[in-house]
Design a protein around this motif. Sequence first.
Motif, mmCIF file in Angstrom:
data_model
loop_
_atom_site.group_PDB
_atom_site.id
_atom_site.type_symbol
_atom_site.label_atom_id
_atom_site.label_comp_id
_atom_site.label_asym_id
_atom_site.label_seq_id
_atom_site.Cartn_x
_atom_site.Cartn_y
_atom_site.Cartn_z
ATOM 1 N N UNK A 106 0.823 -1.210 0.000
ATOM 2 C CA UNK A 106 0.000 0.000 0.000
ATOM 3 C C UNK A 106 0.857 1.259 0.000
ATOM 4 N N UNK A 107 1.891 1.294 0.848
ATOM 5 C CA UNK A 107 2.722 2.503 0.903
ATOM 6 C C UNK A 107 3.699 2.584 -0.269
ATOM 7 N N UNK A 108 3.942 1.448 -0.934
ATOM 8 C CA UNK A 108 4.769 1.506 -2.144
ATOM 9 C C UNK A 108 3.988 2.145 -3.294
ATOM 10 N N UNK A 109 2.674 2.002 -3.261
ATOM 11 C CA UNK A 109 1.808 2.620 -4.276
ATOM 12 C C UNK A 109 1.647 4.108 -3.981
ATOM 13 N N UNK A 110 1.470 4.427 -2.702
ATOM 14 C CA UNK A 110 1.293 5.822 -2.286
ATOM 15 C C UNK A 110 2.205 6.092 -1.104
ATOM 16 N N UNK A 111 3.303 6.781 -1.378
ATOM 17 C CA UNK A 111 4.316 7.032 -0.341
ATOM 18 C C UNK A 111 3.820 7.988 0.731
ATOM 19 N N UNK A 112 2.692 8.661 0.504
ATOM 20 C CA UNK A 112 2.145 9.605 1.484
ATOM 21 C C UNK A 112 0.912 9.035 2.198
ATOM 22 N N UNK A 113 0.773 7.738 2.196
ATOM 23 C CA UNK A 113 -0.393 7.076 2.771
ATOM 24 C C UNK A 113 -0.169 6.885 4.269
ATOM 25 N N UNK A 114 -0.583 7.875 5.049
ATOM 26 C CA UNK A 114 -0.301 7.895 6.489
ATOM 27 C C UNK A 114 -0.864 6.674 7.214
ATOM 28 N N UNK A 115 -2.107 6.307 6.925
ATOM 29 C CA UNK A 115 -2.726 5.172 7.606
ATOM 30 C C UNK A 115 -1.991 3.873 7.302
ATOM 31 N N UNK A 116 -1.421 3.784 6.104
ATOM 32 C CA UNK A 116 -0.658 2.596 5.734
ATOM 33 C C UNK A 116 0.575 2.434 6.610
#
Length: 360
Positions: A311-321
């Motif tokens: 998940x965070x590799x897709x969106x590096x700004x994904x805080x909840x991830x």
Amino acid sequence: SRIGIVGIIKKLCYLFIVAAAISFDFIIYYTSLSLNLGINYEPYFFCTLVTVWLIINELISILENLIKIGVPVPKFMEKAILAAKNKIEKTTNKEEAKFQVAKTIYGYLVSLNGKEGFAEWTYDKALNILREAIKVNDQPVYTQLEGDILFAKKDYSGAYASYDKLNKSALVSSGTFYSAAKAKQLMEGSDINEVIALMDSAIVRLNKPYLSDAAPYFFERAELYAQVKKYREAVLDYNTFYNAVNGDVNALFYYQREQSEMQCRMYQQALDDINKAVELSADDENLWAEKGIVHLRVNQLDEAIKAFEKAISINADYAAGYRMLGYCQSLKKMKKEAKANYEKAKALGDTVVDQLLEKL
């Protein structure tokens, strides 16, 4: 004789009248198709009316001539033909014409899909014309159009009243109850259980086996069941929907069914569905995070960590991830990695992670 010749010419002129009616039908029908006006116009409408009217006129003429030469003609036959002629004339010139005009305006406005059209053509105008017809001849098909127009105007209370009236008529169907349910659902302060009851009435009128045309009914009711926390009923309806469309569904469907399955503790089914969802939409970080949550729920920490990392590799700004990844790492006693991900989540504005940092 001259009278006979005039009669023959008169009969030949009938052909020109019918041809003119056919031309009118052709112009309306193909103009609608070419310009994509969305007019639900029946081909040969005027042609049929004109032809029937001319035939009835000839029957009346024949009856009159028979009476003149002394042939006994049953009164009921004469009355029936005259009544048919009056019906055709009234249908052509008055209520049916107004209904067709209102239907044309409504279809045109729906086809615009928010774009600007003729200023004179409005839902209010269609409604006013239609209600003139309803005052004289209150037919169920007119009531249905009234409900559709009111729904398009976002007058959901008015639309529901029309559909409710329709459901007490000979035109009642699964579709009319479905329309009533949708209107009821959008009314302010409506009771979801009442909406479900209307959907029940719609579904009970569907034919089995359920095919693709029945699928939307079950999907809508599944969502309603989920809203009132009847998750098992929701799962059953999602399953019926799935079968009705032969499994031709998208990632969102699998996600929605998984949500209800989780509430029922149907963990294996939930895992299967979320895996299907990420397979169909591999670039959606939210689906990967949901996959991580499902694995976490069944204590599959390694799989959960992999899902959150994705998940965070897709969106590096994904805080909840980052927060959820840190939480899984903390459960595996990976304190250093957990702290780093907690701090990353906090830097990205996560407001929940402070409590987790204190417990680390």
